[in-house]
Design an enzyme around this catalytic site. Sequence first.
Site, PDB file in Angstrom:
ATOM      1  N   TYR A 150       0.847  -1.209   0.000  1.00  0.00           N
ATOM      2  CA  TYR A 150       0.000   0.000   0.000  1.00  0.00           C
ATOM      3  C   TYR A 150       0.885   1.263   0.000  1.00  0.00           C
ATOM      4  O   TYR A 150       0.660   2.188  -0.791  1.00  0.00           O
ATOM      5  CB  TYR A 150      -0.955   0.019   1.202  1.00  0.00           C
ATOM      6  CG  TYR A 150      -1.755   1.319   1.240  1.00  0.00           C
ATOM      7  CD1 TYR A 150      -2.796   1.539   0.336  1.00  0.00           C
ATOM      8  CD2 TYR A 150      -1.431   2.346   2.134  1.00  0.00           C
ATOM      9  CE1 TYR A 150      -3.494   2.751   0.334  1.00  0.00           C
ATOM     10  CE2 TYR A 150      -2.125   3.554   2.131  1.00  0.00           C
ATOM     11  CZ  TYR A 150      -3.157   3.748   1.231  1.00  0.00           C
ATOM     12  OH  TYR A 150      -3.827   4.943   1.216  1.00  0.00           O
ATOM     13  N   ARG A 197       0.967   8.316  12.482  1.00  0.00           N
ATOM     14  CA  ARG A 197       0.377   9.519  13.092  1.00  0.00           C
ATOM     15  C   ARG A 197      -1.145   9.568  12.969  1.00  0.00           C
ATOM     16  O   ARG A 197      -1.839   9.978  13.896  1.00  0.00           O
ATOM     17  CB  ARG A 197       0.979  10.768  12.439  1.00  0.00           C
ATOM     18  CG  ARG A 197       0.563  12.062  13.128  1.00  0.00           C
ATOM     19  CD  ARG A 197       0.802  13.268  12.252  1.00  0.00           C
ATOM     20  NE  ARG A 197       0.017  13.183  11.023  1.00  0.00           N
ATOM     21  CZ  ARG A 197       0.198  13.953   9.963  1.00  0.00           C
ATOM     22  NH1 ARG A 197       1.148  14.854   9.963  1.00  0.00           N
ATOM     23  NH2 ARG A 197      -0.569  13.813   8.905  1.00  0.00           N
ATOM     24  N   ARG A 207     -11.222   3.388   8.572  1.00  0.00           N
ATOM     25  CA  ARG A 207     -10.132   2.761   7.824  1.00  0.00           C
ATOM     26  C   ARG A 207      -8.980   2.465   8.765  1.00  0.00           C
ATOM     27  O   ARG A 207      -8.823   3.100   9.797  1.00  0.00           O
ATOM     28  CB  ARG A 207      -9.617   3.720   6.743  1.00  0.00           C
ATOM     29  CG  ARG A 207     -10.653   4.021   5.712  1.00  0.00           C
ATOM     30  CD  ARG A 207     -10.060   4.807   4.585  1.00  0.00           C
ATOM     31  NE  ARG A 207      -9.458   6.028   5.053  1.00  0.00           N
ATOM     32  CZ  ARG A 207      -8.852   6.873   4.246  1.00  0.00           C
ATOM     33  NH1 ARG A 207      -8.746   6.605   2.979  1.00  0.00           N
ATOM     34  NH2 ARG A 207      -8.341   7.980   4.724  1.00  0.00           N
ATOM     35  N   PHE A 267      13.808  20.390  -1.430  1.00  0.00           N
ATOM     36  CA  PHE A 267      12.493  19.801  -1.675  1.00  0.00           C
ATOM     37  C   PHE A 267      12.396  18.372  -1.144  1.00  0.00           C
ATOM     38  O   PHE A 267      11.370  17.991  -0.582  1.00  0.00           O
ATOM     39  CB  PHE A 267      12.209  19.853  -3.186  1.00  0.00           C
ATOM     40  CG  PHE A 267      11.028  19.057  -3.628  1.00  0.00           C
ATOM     41  CD1 PHE A 267       9.740  19.449  -3.310  1.00  0.00           C
ATOM     42  CD2 PHE A 267      11.200  17.908  -4.390  1.00  0.00           C
ATOM     43  CE1 PHE A 267       8.641  18.712  -3.719  1.00  0.00           C
ATOM     44  CE2 PHE A 267      10.111  17.162  -4.807  1.00  0.00           C
ATOM     45  CZ  PHE A 267       8.834  17.569  -4.469  1.00  0.00           C
TER      46      PHE A 267
HETATM   47  C1  PS7 Z   1       4.173  15.180  -6.215  1.00  0.00           C
HETATM   48  C2  PS7 Z   1       5.388  16.477  -4.389  1.00  0.00           C
HETATM   49  C3  PS7 Z   1      11.244  12.750  -2.837  1.00  0.00           C
HETATM   50  C4  PS7 Z   1      11.991  10.495  -3.795  1.00  0.00           C
HETATM   51  C5  PS7 Z   1      -0.843  14.209  -2.877  1.00  0.00           C
HETATM   52  C6  PS7 Z   1       6.599  13.164  -1.575  1.00  0.00           C
HETATM   53  C7  PS7 Z   1      -1.720   9.786  -0.012  1.00  0.00           C
HETATM   54  C8  PS7 Z   1       2.787  11.030   2.610  1.00  0.00           C
HETATM   55  O1  PS7 Z   1      -2.404   8.800   3.444  1.00  0.00           O
HETATM   56  O2  PS7 Z   1      -3.215  13.210   2.320  1.00  0.00           O
HETATM   57  O3  PS7 Z   1      -4.202  10.292   2.586  1.00  0.00           O
HETATM   58  O4  PS7 Z   1      -3.353  10.589   4.930  1.00  0.00           O
HETATM   59  O5  PS7 Z   1      -1.637  13.340   4.305  1.00  0.00           O
HETATM   60  C9  PS7 Z   1       3.585  14.996  -3.782  1.00  0.00           C
HETATM   61  C10 PS7 Z   1      10.009  10.607  -2.366  1.00  0.00           C
HETATM   62  C11 PS7 Z   1       0.294  12.046  -2.980  1.00  0.00           C
HETATM   63  C12 PS7 Z   1       5.465  11.039  -0.921  1.00  0.00           C
HETATM   64  C13 PS7 Z   1       0.671  10.307  -0.397  1.00  0.00           C
HETATM   65  C14 PS7 Z   1       2.419  14.130  -3.992  1.00  0.00           C
HETATM   66  C15 PS7 Z   1       8.970  11.226  -1.578  1.00  0.00           C
HETATM   67  C16 PS7 Z   1      -0.983  11.330  -3.032  1.00  0.00           C
HETATM   68  C17 PS7 Z   1       4.342  11.733  -0.254  1.00  0.00           C
HETATM   69  C18 PS7 Z   1       1.729  14.004  -2.674  1.00  0.00           C
HETATM   70  C19 PS7 Z   1       7.594  10.856  -2.123  1.00  0.00           C
HETATM   71  C20 PS7 Z   1      -0.823  10.017  -2.407  1.00  0.00           C
HETATM   72  C21 PS7 Z   1       0.655  12.924   2.185  1.00  0.00           C
HETATM   73  C22 PS7 Z   1       3.324  10.722   0.227  1.00  0.00           C
HETATM   74  O6  PS7 Z   1      -0.744  13.087   1.900  1.00  0.00           O
HETATM   75  O7  PS7 Z   1      -1.891  11.189   3.046  1.00  0.00           O
HETATM   76  C23 PS7 Z   1       4.342  15.509  -4.757  1.00  0.00           C
HETATM   77  C24 PS7 Z   1      11.033  11.271  -2.969  1.00  0.00           C
HETATM   78  C25 PS7 Z   1       0.381  13.363  -2.849  1.00  0.00           C
HETATM   79  C26 PS7 Z   1       6.501  11.669  -1.501  1.00  0.00           C
HETATM   80  C27 PS7 Z   1      -0.580  10.048  -0.889  1.00  0.00           C
HETATM   81  C28 PS7 Z   1       0.957  10.926   0.894  1.00  0.00           C
HETATM   82  C29 PS7 Z   1       1.340  12.238   1.053  1.00  0.00           C
HETATM   83  C30 PS7 Z   1       2.274  11.224   1.207  1.00  0.00           C
HETATM   84  P1  PS7 Z   1      -3.043  10.173   3.516  1.00  0.00           P
HETATM   85  P2  PS7 Z   1      -1.944  12.764   2.945  1.00  0.00           P
HETATM   86 MN    MN Z   2      -5.251   8.754   1.116  1.00  0.00          MN
HETATM   87 MN    MN Z   3      -3.742  12.987   6.166  1.00  0.00          MN
END
Ligand code: PS7
Ligand code: MN
Ligand code: MN
Length: 354
Positions: A150, A197, A207, A267
């Site tokens: 997941y 968290r 969930r 970043f």
């Molecule tokens: C494209 C910057 C840097 C190699 C929207 C950044 C859910 C933790 O689980 O809503 O719904 O509570 O709090 C970001 C790796 C992803 C992972 C991911 C896209 C780092 C949609 C971030 C961020 C890779 C899918 C938090 C993963 O959201 O989560 C860009 C390198 C999005 C990164 C999800 C989660 C982000 C997350 P949830 P949240």
């Molecule tokens: Mn989600």
């Molecule tokens: Mn969240």
Amino acid sequence: VHQRNPATESPELQECFRFLNLTSRSFAAVIQELNHELLVPITLFYLVLRGLDTIEDDMTIPIDKKVPLLRNFHETMEIDGWQFHGSQEKDKELLEKFDVVVTELKKLKPKYHTIIKEMTVKMGNGMADYAQNTEMIKNGVQTIDEYELYCHYVAGLVGEGLTRLFVSSELGNPKLAERPSLTESMGQFLQKTNIIRDIHEDWQDGRRWYPKEIWSKHVDKWEDLFDPKYREQAVNCVSDMVLDALKHAEECLFYMAGMREQSVFNFVAIPQGMAIATLELLFRNPDVLERNVKITKGDACQLMMDCTQNLQTVCEVFRTYARRIHAKNDPRDPNYLAISVRCAQIEQFIETLY
Ligand code: PS7
Ligand code: MN
Ligand code: MN
Ligand code: MN
Ligand code: MN
Ligand code: MN
């Protein structure tokens, strides 16, 4: 220095930046400081995935409607004028005006567009598999492998897409593309921290992402984790989850060593620094079982400064928080020894880099 120049931006792109600032707590600032070449591609990548995640998170959308939305999102993101009305989520406005994202995606260089689309296909299908699975079995993730799969879908793939963007823009070391396990660790570390968290909030939304393989070592029933009678077992369960997340720390530091450009380094490093600080805050903290805990504004400010210098200062951050976890470790915790060893390994690994 801001890379943006609103005078040259179309109204649609200005709207995209407004959504970025509306929907993201931590990413908005670092994305807007990105090198000009990647500023717009990564903003749009973020908004596409934020749109997808808003659908995933919305527990008021019936499953037979949610699944095709998730699976077809890579096609949807190319339909002129597409909007989605009917979400109840905090970020619903993005979906209601998603046509501006569609308009701007069409203007991207094809190499960037392809990467974003390929990641969207995989993430949407992965999210749909898990949404269906939870719906059918109603008792969530079972094994650590399922938990990590997941995390791969929702964060490992983000890391893969970002790494491909860094390499194809020549702002990342091309060797990174040959080390997929380092990229995967970057995503796993952030997503696992988010899941640990959000335990209480996710439970209230019906969930759960903690794998049964871990929580069943501490309590008989999932609900017991939230019962004050079992607070000590619940705190041990959280610390077991933190122990599991910490196994990714060294690979994250290795990955960050492959950054070649300061804005890209910042970043990637800021979210990682925030993650290890959050793990320290969650570790042995009973409040996690009652509410969403967050690092203070002051700590976040300090982390932003320390994670925007160089690899050494980021290593110091990791060492500081590993030591604090080590110091908080409790001999009554069934994982006491394993946690102690894990922290010592991280501390030693960092010392050998000097
Ligand atoms: C494209 C910057 C840097 C190699 C929207 C950044 C859910 C933790 O689980 O809503 O719904 O509570 O709090 C970001 C790796 C992803 C992972 C991911 C896209 C780092 C949609 C971030 C961020 C890779 C899918 C938090 C993963 O959201 O989560 C860009 C390198 C999005 C990164 C999800 C989660 C982000 C997350 P949830 P949240
Ligand atoms: Mn989600
Ligand atoms: Mn969240
Ligand atoms: Mn979410
Ligand atoms: Mn594994
Ligand atoms: Mn979450």
